[in-house]
Design an enzyme around this catalytic site. Structure first.
Site, PDB file in Angstrom:
ATOM      1  N   LYS A   1      28.401  69.736  17.727  1.00  0.00           N
ATOM      2  CA  LYS A   1      29.528  68.860  18.069  1.00  0.00           C
ATOM      3  C   LYS A   1      29.465  67.596  17.196  1.00  0.00           C
ATOM      4  O   LYS A   1      28.405  66.968  17.120  1.00  0.00           O
ATOM      5  CB  LYS A   1      29.408  68.467  19.538  1.00  0.00           C
TER       6      LYS A   1
ATOM      7  N   GLU B   1      25.274  76.274  24.088  1.00  0.00           N
ATOM      8  CA  GLU B   1      26.298  77.069  24.789  1.00  0.00           C
ATOM      9  C   GLU B   1      26.763  78.213  23.892  1.00  0.00           C
ATOM     10  O   GLU B   1      27.174  77.987  22.759  1.00  0.00           O
ATOM     11  CB  GLU B   1      27.492  76.183  25.149  1.00  0.00           C
TER      12      GLU B   1
ATOM     13  N   GLU C   1      45.433  76.386  21.560  1.00  0.00           N
ATOM     14  CA  GLU C   1      45.496  75.413  22.656  1.00  0.00           C
ATOM     15  C   GLU C   1      44.646  74.191  22.333  1.00  0.00           C
ATOM     16  O   GLU C   1      45.018  73.053  22.620  1.00  0.00           O
ATOM     17  CB  GLU C   1      45.022  76.078  23.953  1.00  0.00           C
ATOM     18  N   HIS C   2      43.497  74.435  21.691  1.00  0.00           N
ATOM     19  CA  HIS C   2      42.592  73.345  21.312  1.00  0.00           C
ATOM     20  C   HIS C   2      43.298  72.405  20.326  1.00  0.00           C
ATOM     21  O   HIS C   2      43.226  71.174  20.467  1.00  0.00           O
ATOM     22  CB  HIS C   2      41.329  73.946  20.688  1.00  0.00           C
TER      23      HIS C   2
ATOM     24  N   LYS D   1      40.515  79.364  33.645  1.00  0.00           N
ATOM     25  CA  LYS D   1      40.747  77.949  33.922  1.00  0.00           C
ATOM     26  C   LYS D   1      42.226  77.696  34.160  1.00  0.00           C
ATOM     27  O   LYS D   1      43.078  78.485  33.752  1.00  0.00           O
ATOM     28  CB  LYS D   1      40.265  77.113  32.741  1.00  0.00           C
TER      29      LYS D   1
HETATM   30  P1  0O2 Z   1      35.104  71.411  21.676  1.00  0.00           P
HETATM   31  O1  0O2 Z   1      35.924  70.601  20.751  1.00  0.00           O
HETATM   32  O2  0O2 Z   1      35.359  72.867  21.575  1.00  0.00           O
HETATM   33  O3  0O2 Z   1      33.663  71.060  21.581  1.00  0.00           O
HETATM   34  P2  0O2 Z   1      34.820  70.103  30.429  1.00  0.00           P
HETATM   35  O4  0O2 Z   1      34.966  69.947  28.906  1.00  0.00           O
HETATM   36  O5  0O2 Z   1      34.205  68.916  31.092  1.00  0.00           O
HETATM   37  O6  0O2 Z   1      36.078  70.621  31.070  1.00  0.00           O
HETATM   38  P3  0O2 Z   1      32.282  71.352  30.420  1.00  0.00           P
HETATM   39  O7  0O2 Z   1      31.613  70.978  31.694  1.00  0.00           O
HETATM   40  O8  0O2 Z   1      31.837  70.616  29.181  1.00  0.00           O
HETATM   41  O9  0O2 Z   1      33.849  71.287  30.634  1.00  0.00           O
HETATM   42  O10 0O2 Z   1      31.974  72.849  30.152  1.00  0.00           O
HETATM   43  P4  0O2 Z   1      32.916  74.085  29.828  1.00  0.00           P
HETATM   44  O11 0O2 Z   1      33.972  74.282  30.838  1.00  0.00           O
HETATM   45  O12 0O2 Z   1      31.932  75.187  29.649  1.00  0.00           O
HETATM   46  O13 0O2 Z   1      33.644  73.709  28.470  1.00  0.00           O
HETATM   47  C1  0O2 Z   1      32.954  73.514  27.290  1.00  0.00           C
HETATM   48  C2  0O2 Z   1      33.740  74.036  26.103  1.00  0.00           C
HETATM   49  O14 0O2 Z   1      34.467  75.223  26.437  1.00  0.00           O
HETATM   50  C3  0O2 Z   1      34.814  73.098  25.593  1.00  0.00           C
HETATM   51  O15 0O2 Z   1      34.251  72.103  24.797  1.00  0.00           O
HETATM   52  C4  0O2 Z   1      35.695  74.055  24.822  1.00  0.00           C
HETATM   53  O16 0O2 Z   1      35.099  74.462  23.595  1.00  0.00           O
HETATM   54  C5  0O2 Z   1      35.718  75.250  25.747  1.00  0.00           C
HETATM   55  N1  0O2 Z   1      36.808  75.091  26.723  1.00  0.00           N
HETATM   56  C6  0O2 Z   1      36.695  74.864  28.043  1.00  0.00           C
HETATM   57  N2  0O2 Z   1      37.903  74.786  28.622  1.00  0.00           N
HETATM   58  C7  0O2 Z   1      38.818  74.968  27.647  1.00  0.00           C
HETATM   59  C8  0O2 Z   1      40.266  75.033  27.630  1.00  0.00           C
HETATM   60  O17 0O2 Z   1      40.959  74.869  28.655  1.00  0.00           O
HETATM   61  N3  0O2 Z   1      40.846  75.255  26.412  1.00  0.00           N
HETATM   62  C9  0O2 Z   1      40.131  75.442  25.268  1.00  0.00           C
HETATM   63  N4  0O2 Z   1      40.796  75.652  24.132  1.00  0.00           N
HETATM   64  N5  0O2 Z   1      38.767  75.394  25.259  1.00  0.00           N
HETATM   65  C10 0O2 Z   1      38.122  75.168  26.428  1.00  0.00           C
HETATM   66  P5  0O2 Z   1      35.040  70.773  24.492  1.00  0.00           P
HETATM   67  O18 0O2 Z   1      34.051  69.663  24.442  1.00  0.00           O
HETATM   68  O19 0O2 Z   1      36.157  70.597  25.452  1.00  0.00           O
HETATM   69  O20 0O2 Z   1      35.683  70.976  23.112  1.00  0.00           O
END
Ligand code: 0O2
Length: 217
Positions: free
Chosen positions: A49, A141, A156-157, A114
Site C-alpha cells: 500500500k 492480505e 468500482e475502485h 458487501k
Molecule cells: P486499496 O486501494 O485496494 O488498498 P475497510 O477498507 O475498512 O472497509 P478493511 O477492514 O480494511 O475494510 O478490510 P477489507 O474489507 O478486507 O478490505 C480491504 C481491501 O479489500 C480494500 O482495501 C480493497 O482492496 C478491497 N475492498 C473491500 N471492499 C471493497 C469494495 O467495496 N470495493 C472495492 N473495489 N474493493 C474493496 P482498500 O484500503 O479499501 O483499498
C-alpha cells in the site's frame, strides 16, 4: 527523519513479503501447468500500500501510528485472479494446507457480498520474513476473486477514487446492477466449466510452443 521516510524503512519487509508470496503463488500455477492440470490460478499481482494511502486509511480509522501495523491488514496485499468461482475455494484449501504462514482470518465476501456489490475472498495471514534484524511476522492480505469480480472491483475502485468515496447514487445503482451481471456471468461460466477446460487442454496440447514462449502472466 521525516514521518514518510520512517515508514518507507518500516515497509521494506512488506515488499519482501509481497515478492515472496507472488513467487510462491506463481509457482503453484506453473506446477498445475506442468502437470497438465487446470490451474485454479489465472494470474497473480501484488503491491505494498502506498504510504500516503496507508496514512489516509489510518486517519479514517482514527489509528495512532503505533497501531497501524497491527490494525491495517492489507499493507501487504496479493491478489489471485481465477477463471471460475470454485477455483477460489480450491485456492483457499491449498492455502490452508501450507505451513509457511498462518491464516489468522478469512472473509468470504462471495457468500456475504458487501453493500457496494463487492465480491472476493480474503485470506489474512501472518507471514514470517527474514530481515537483517531477524525474523519479523508481517500481516498480509490475499484477495482471491474471479476475472469478472476483478473487472467489477477495479472499475468500482477507480470510481471511488474519482468521487473520493462519495459515488453519486445513480452510478452506485448501475454498479450494483453491474455486480449482479458479473455474478450471473460467473454462474453461467460455471455451468460450462468442463467444456471450457477441455477446450483449453486441447489448445495446450497442440500449441506447446505458446506455453513455452508466451509468458504473459
Ligand atoms: P486499496 O486501494 O485496494 O488498498 P475497510 O477498507 O475498512 O472497509 P478493511 O477492514 O480494511 O475494510 O478490510 P477489507 O474489507 O478486507 O478490505 C480491504 C481491501 O479489500 C480494500 O482495501 C480493497 O482492496 C478491497 N475492498 C473491500 N471492499 C471493497 C469494495 O467495496 N470495493 C472495492 N473495489 N474493493 C474493496 P482498500 O484500503 O479499501 O483499498
Amino acid at each position: 527523519m521525516t514521518e514518510e521516510l520512517n515508514w518507507y524503512q518500516t515497509l521494506v519487509p512488506y515488499t519482501q513479503v509481497v515478492d515472496e508470496l507472488k513467487v510462491k503463488l506463481r509457482g503453484m500455477r506453473k506446477q498445475f501447468e506442468i502437470e497438465n492440470k487446470h490451474s485454479p490460478i489465472e494470474l497473480v499481482t501484488g503491491r505494498v500500500k502506498p504510504v500516503q494511502s496507508m496514512l489516509d486509511k489510518a486517519r479514517r480509522k482514527k489509528l495512532h501510528d503505533d497501531e497501524i501495523e497491527d490494525v491495517l491488514q492489507d499493507i501487504a496485499g496479493v491478489r489471485v485472479v481465477c477463471q471460475f468461482v470454485d477455483d477460489i475455494y480450491t485456492i483457499v484449501e491449498l492455502l490452508r494446507k501450507r505451513d509457511d504462514f498462518d491464516i489468522i482470518e478469512e472473509k468470504d465476501y462471495i457468500q456475504h457480498k458487501k453493500e457496494s456489490g463487492y465480491r472476493s475472498y480474503h485470506v489474512i495471514i501472518k507471514y514470517p520474513v527474514q530481515t537483517i534484524h531477524g525474523k519479523k511476522y508481517v500481516t498480509a492480505e490475499i484477495q482471491i476473486r474471479t476475472l469478472a469480480m476483478n473487472f467489477w472491483a477495479t472499475n468500482e475502485h477507480s470510481l471511488n477514487y474519482k468521487y473520493k468515496g462519495q459515488i453519486p447514487a445513480d452510478i452506485q445503482k448501475r454498479l450494483k446492477r453491474a455486480a449482479e451481471a458479473a455474478f450471473q456471468l460467473d454462474e453461467e461460466m460455471a455451468k460450462i466449466k468442463d467444456e471450457v477446460q477441455e477446450a483449453q487442454w486441447i489448445f495446450n496440447q497442440i500449441r506447446p510452443q505458446v506455453k513455452e514462449v508466451g509468458e504473459h502472466r
